[in-house]
Design an enzyme around this catalytic site. Structure first.
Site, PDB file in Angstrom:
ATOM      1  CD  GLU A  60      -3.086   1.741   0.219  1.00 35.60           C
ATOM      2  OE1 GLU A  60      -3.369   2.724   0.529  1.00 35.60           O
ATOM      3  OE2 GLU A  60      -2.568   0.764  -0.189  1.00 35.60           O
ATOM      4  CG  HIS A 125     -10.252   3.978  -7.733  1.00 39.08           C
ATOM      5  ND1 HIS A 125      -8.225   2.445  -7.264  1.00 39.08           N
ATOM      6  CD2 HIS A 125      -9.344   5.472  -7.141  1.00 39.08           C
ATOM      7  CE1 HIS A 125      -7.348   4.043  -6.713  1.00 39.08           C
ATOM      8  NE2 HIS A 125      -7.709   4.849  -6.480  1.00 39.08           N
ATOM      9  CG  HIS A 216     -15.826  -9.824 -15.812  1.00 39.65           C
ATOM     10  ND1 HIS A 216     -15.758  -8.972 -16.503  1.00 39.65           N
ATOM     11  CD2 HIS A 216     -14.970 -10.194 -15.776  1.00 39.65           C
ATOM     12  CE1 HIS A 216     -14.119  -8.417 -17.333  1.00 39.65           C
ATOM     13  NE2 HIS A 216     -14.013  -9.583 -16.474  1.00 39.65           N
TER      14      HIS A 216
END
Length: 304
Positions: A60, A125, A216
């Site tokens: 991160e 995002h 998907h």
């Protein structure tokens, strides 16, 4: 000439950096490292630089450092390109898009850390970062066009190819969103078989996560068929237009690689390297499709 040379290398570095941001974000999501720095931003676990380094903290925090560093590169690239290539019609628009969407994706990431976001918002995002990547890539290609390295002058295409190019590019963004939704709703392994959810019981999905996963897969199958159709059309009709001829062949290779890695990710139960390749192929495909849109906007349209 020297300024052009430096600008080229700066464009390449910014494009590679933006690609690292996308793959880094995918790595954060796939390794569940989003809370590696806790509810702290831009610091990490209450510190500017964390002194306790776990794998989640490393992933991160590294992603944040890369995003910040590349963000500076892209800002400089946008200003430099604006001043050096402002006479080219697409330059200013792409410069604004690159910076705006990079900031937007950073803000969404920060909001997730500080307050949390719903799955449907988080799925945006990756797509927002993808737009910024495409803008940086196209800016870099504009810089290389100064030397006329690409055969993009006096090109013409039929209206058939024009509308298919626009349509499949818009649709590819939907495919990206459905893929991101699979990750953020933890639907990756809800269907352990492929291509159907349960090969011994073919039928409609029975719960939300199955609908997300199979939705998907259906979207990915459709884009594969669509690009296959366009590639066949380009191979038959655009042998003398090399940029379209080879562009759609490469697009077919990328979308095929996307399908194959998507399948193997499921069959290998989320192999991390294959999952990152899956993200890489859709990123490169979207970048190529946006370049096709740029070429279409410049082309003289003929009837077919």
């Amino acid at each position: 000439m020297k300024q052009s040379k430096y600008l080229k290398w700066f464009g390449v570095a910014s494009t590679v950096g933006m690609l690292l941001i996308l793959l880094g974000g995918a790595l954060v999501t796939k390794t569940d490292s989003g809370m590696g720095c806790g509810r702290h931003w831009p610091g990490c676990n209450g510190q500017l630089i964390p002194d306790v380094i776990t794998p989640e903290v490393l992933i991160e925090f590294s992603h944040r450092i890369v995003t910040g560093t590349v963000g500076i590169l892209i800002l400089v690239l946008a200003i430099w390109s604006w001043r050096a290539l402002g006479h080219i019609r697409e330059t200013k628009f792409l410069s604004i898009m690159a910076v705006f969407f990079l900031i937007l994706q950073a803000l969404i990431g920060a909001a997730q850390v500080l307050w949390g976001q719903g799955d449907f918002i988080l799925a945006l995002h990756f797509g927002i970062s993808l737009i910024s990547f495409a803008a940086v890539l196209l800016l870099t290609l504009l810089i290389f066009e100064i030397d006329r390295k690409f055969d993009t002058e006096n090109i013409q295409i039929g209206s058939h190819l024009k509308w298919h190019t626009i349509g499949v590019t818009i649709y590819s963004y939907i495919v990206v969103y459905t893929g991101a939704l699979v990750r953020h709703t933890n639907s990756e392994l809800v269907c352990l078989d492929w291509p159907f959810c349960k090969n011994d019981a073919i039928g409609l999905p029975t719960q939300f996560n199955e609908w997300v996963q199979m939705g998907h897969r259906f979207a990915a199958a459709l884009i594969f068929i669509w690009i296959l159709y366009i590639a066949i059309h380009a191979i038959r009709n655009y042998k003398n237009q090399r940029v379209f001829y080879w562009g759609w062949i490469i697009a077919l290779i990328l979308v095929s690689s996307q399908v194959i890695t998507g399948m193997t990710v499921v069959l290998t139960r989320l192999n991390l390297y294959l999952a990152l390749l899956h993200s890489l192929f859709i990123t490169l495909l979207f970048g190529l499709l946006t370049y096709m849109i740029l070429l279409v906007s410049r082309s003289r349209i003929t009837k077919e």
